[in-house]
Design a protein around this motif. Sequence first.
Motif, short mmCIF file in Angstrom:
data_model
loop_
_atom_site.label_atom_id
_atom_site.label_comp_id
_atom_site.label_asym_id
_atom_site.label_seq_id
_atom_site.Cartn_x
_atom_site.Cartn_y
_atom_site.Cartn_z
N GLU A 56 47.42 55.35 40.97
CA GLU A 56 47.39 54.53 42.17
C GLU A 56 46.99 53.12 41.77
OE1 GLU A 56 45.03 56.33 45.21
OE2 GLU A 56 45.92 58.31 44.89
N TYR A 57 47.57 52.13 42.43
CA TYR A 57 47.34 50.76 41.99
C TYR A 57 47.38 49.80 43.16
CZ TYR A 57 52.37 50.47 42.59
OH TYR A 57 53.61 50.53 43.14
N ALA A 58 46.77 48.65 42.94
CA ALA A 58 46.92 47.49 43.82
C ALA A 58 47.01 46.27 42.91
CB ALA A 58 45.73 47.38 44.77
N GLN A 59 48.12 45.55 43.03
CA GLN A 59 48.34 44.39 42.16
C GLN A 59 48.49 43.15 43.03
OE1 GLN A 59 51.94 45.81 40.37
NE2 GLN A 59 50.88 46.89 38.72
N PHE A 60 47.91 42.06 42.56
CA PHE A 60 47.93 40.82 43.34
C PHE A 60 48.39 39.65 42.46
CE2 PHE A 60 44.65 43.67 44.99
CZ PHE A 60 45.11 43.85 46.29
N PRO A 61 49.68 39.56 42.20
CA PRO A 61 50.17 38.42 41.42
C PRO A 61 50.20 37.15 42.28
CG PRO A 61 51.77 40.23 41.50
CD PRO A 61 50.74 40.48 42.54
N VAL A 62 49.87 36.05 41.67
CA VAL A 62 50.01 34.74 42.31
C VAL A 62 50.86 33.88 41.38
CG1 VAL A 62 48.82 32.67 43.10
CG2 VAL A 62 47.79 34.90 43.49
N SER A 63 51.98 33.43 41.90
CA SER A 63 52.89 32.61 41.10
C SER A 63 52.91 31.19 41.66
CB SER A 63 54.31 33.18 41.13
OG SER A 63 54.33 34.48 40.59
N VAL A 64 52.88 30.23 40.76
CA VAL A 64 52.99 28.82 41.14
C VAL A 64 54.10 28.21 40.29
CG1 VAL A 64 51.84 26.59 41.31
CG2 VAL A 64 50.55 28.70 41.72
N ALA A 65 55.02 27.53 40.96
CA ALA A 65 56.13 26.88 40.24
C ALA A 65 56.15 25.41 40.60
CB ALA A 65 57.46 27.54 40.62
N LEU A 66 56.50 24.59 39.63
CA LEU A 66 56.58 23.15 39.84
C LEU A 66 57.93 22.67 39.33
CD1 LEU A 66 55.33 20.29 40.35
CD2 LEU A 66 54.56 20.36 37.98
N GLY A 67 58.60 21.85 40.14
CA GLY A 67 59.83 21.23 39.70
C GLY A 67 59.50 20.02 38.85
N ALA A 68 59.62 20.16 37.54
CA ALA A 68 59.29 19.05 36.63
C ALA A 68 60.41 18.03 36.61
CB ALA A 68 59.03 19.58 35.23
N THR A 69 61.63 18.49 36.66
CA THR A 69 62.79 17.63 36.86
C THR A 69 63.70 18.36 37.84
OG1 THR A 69 64.28 18.53 35.18
CG2 THR A 69 62.61 16.98 34.41
N SER A 70 64.85 17.79 38.13
CA SER A 70 65.74 18.48 39.06
C SER A 70 66.33 19.73 38.44
CB SER A 70 66.86 17.53 39.50
OG SER A 70 67.59 17.08 38.37
N SER A 71 66.25 19.87 37.12
CA SER A 71 66.81 21.05 36.45
C SER A 71 65.76 21.95 35.82
CB SER A 71 67.78 20.61 35.33
OG SER A 71 68.84 19.88 35.86
N LEU A 72 64.58 21.41 35.58
CA LEU A 72 63.55 22.16 34.86
C LEU A 72 62.41 22.55 35.80
CD1 LEU A 72 62.32 23.20 32.16
CD2 LEU A 72 61.27 20.94 31.92
N ALA A 73 62.14 23.83 35.89
CA ALA A 73 61.02 24.32 36.70
C ALA A 73 60.03 25.04 35.79
CB ALA A 73 61.53 25.27 37.79
N LEU A 74 58.75 24.81 36.03
CA LEU A 74 57.69 25.43 35.25
C LEU A 74 56.98 26.45 36.11
CD1 LEU A 74 56.27 22.16 33.63
CD2 LEU A 74 57.99 23.73 32.69
N PHE A 75 56.80 27.64 35.58
CA PHE A 75 56.20 28.74 36.34
C PHE A 75 54.94 29.23 35.64
CE2 PHE A 75 59.58 30.19 39.32
CZ PHE A 75 60.61 29.38 38.89
N VAL A 76 53.97 29.63 36.43
CA VAL A 76 52.81 30.36 35.90
C VAL A 76 52.49 31.48 36.89
CG1 VAL A 76 51.19 28.72 36.95
CG2 VAL A 76 50.42 30.20 35.10
N THR A 77 52.27 32.66 36.37
CA THR A 77 51.94 33.81 37.21
C THR A 77 50.65 34.45 36.73
OG1 THR A 77 54.27 34.30 37.68
CG2 THR A 77 52.70 36.07 38.05
N PHE A 78 49.64 34.42 37.59
CA PHE A 78 48.38 35.11 37.35
C PHE A 78 48.44 36.44 38.09
CE2 PHE A 78 47.67 30.55 37.79
CZ PHE A 78 47.09 30.22 36.58
N GLN A 79 47.78 37.43 37.55
CA GLN A 79 47.76 38.70 38.28
C GLN A 79 46.42 39.39 38.12
OE1 GLN A 79 51.18 41.39 38.48
NE2 GLN A 79 49.90 43.01 37.62
#
Lengths: 304, 137
Positions: A56-79
Motif C-alpha cells: 500500500e502506498y501514498a505518493q506525492f510528486p510535485v513537478s515544476v516546469a519553466l519555459g527557458a526558451t520557446s523550445s526548451l523547458a526545464l523540469f524538476v520533480t520532487f516526490q
Amino acid sequence: MRRNWLPLLLLILAAGFTPSTGFASPATFVTALPVALDQILARMDANTSMAASELEYAQFPVSVALGATSSLALFVTFQASLTSLKQNGQISTSSGMNDTLVFGRYTLYKKDWPNGTLRLAPLAGAYLPSGSNTLSNSSGLLAGPLQTGTGTLDPYVGLTFGANTARYGAASDLTYRWNPAAAHGVSPGDILRADGEVERRLLPVHLPAEGLPKELWFVLETNLIKNRSGKLDGRPDPNSGGFTWNGAATLQLPTLRWELGMGVLLPIVQQFNGTGAIRESKGLITFFEFYLSAPSLSGVRRKL
Amino acid sequence: MLWPSAALALPQPVPAASLAQTKPANDKSFQRVTEQLRGVFSPRSFFNILVRIDKLPGVVRAKFDLKKSQLTLDFLPGVVVSPEEIRNVMVDAGYTPGPFKIENIPVSAPPDNRPGWINIKHPRSRSAFVRWLEINF
C-alpha cells in the motif's frame, strides 16, 4: 536528415505503445506537459493505493516546469512517499523524499495549424539521489518497493510526442533510466518505460462561437515499464526486475489558469523475476496543476 | 492547410510590408490586432500566449476564441504595435505565427462586449516581486 528519421520515430512510437500523445495533460507522466517561454507550470499529484493488499502506498510528486526558451523547458520533480508492505504477517513501512528528477526537454519538431498541433521533443536529465536505498529495520534491509531511492545519480533520456486538436488528443513518451549499481543497499536495474495517452473532450459537445468554454475531458493512459534485474549490496539479485503494464482512466477539468484531474490506475500485467514478487493493487490518482508567469529574462534567452 | 477550420472568417492576411505602413493610432483611436492562431487547442494553450501578452506594452485586453482559434488584442489609444511584436508573441509562446491584421478603431466606436475578453494587468510596483504577485494573483 530530419525527413529520414522522423517517420521512423513516429512509427516506433505509434506501433509500440498503444496510443501516443501530444503536449497534453497526462496524469501518469509529466514529460509531455506544455510550457511556454517565461511560464511556470506547477503540478501536484496524489497517488494512493485503493484496495488493501500486501503493498500500500501514498505518493506525492510535485513537478515544476519553466519555459527557458520557446523550445526548451526545464523540469524538476520532487516526490515524497509513504509505503507499507505486509509480508509473512509482518508489516514494514517507509517514508520520506524519493529521488529527484531533473530534465530538460527541447521541442525538435512542431507542426501547428488552427485548433491543432503536433510536437516531437527529446529530453535528457537525471535522477538525483535524494532518496535512500539503504533503509532498513531490525530484520535488515527493507524490500525494494520500500526503498525511496537508488543511491546513485541516474542518467535519464527520452523522447516525447504529442498531437492535439480541440476535440481529441494523444501523447506518448519513451524514456530510459540508467541505474548504476550502488556498493551498498538495494539497487534496482535500468528502467525502460513507454507511456501513452489518448483524450477526448466530453463537454462542451459543441464549442461556443465565442470565448473560452469550461471543458471536461476523458483521458485513457497506458504505462509499459520494463525493469532489468537489480543488485543487492553490489551482487546480482535474481529476485528483482520484471515487467508491468498499467492502465489509467481520468476525468480532467482544464481552464485558462489551472487544471484538475482525477481517476483510477489499474495494474493489467505484473510479471516479476524470481520469487517473492510484490504486486501492486489498483490506485487512485489525483492531480492539480496551475500556471504562472515567470519573471522575464527573455531578452537574453531569445538569443539562445 | 491541414485543418478544415483553417478557412475561418478571418480577413485575408495582410503582408508585413503593408502592415508596417498601417496608419498610426492616435488619441482618438486605438489599435486592434486580430490573429489566426495555430497550434492552440485548449484553454490552457491560451495561457502560454497570455504569458507573452502580459509582457506586451500597451495592450489592455485580449479576447480568446477557441472555436475560431483566434486572438484579438486591444491596445491603449496612441500605442502603435508592430507586426514584429505580434509575431514574437506567438514565437515565444511556442506557436507558429498565423496571419493577422491591425485595425485602427475609433475610441467612439460601440464597445465589443462579446464573451472571451480578459483584461490585461500591467503592474507598476517598483518591486519585481510585487509585480510578479500582481500579475499572477
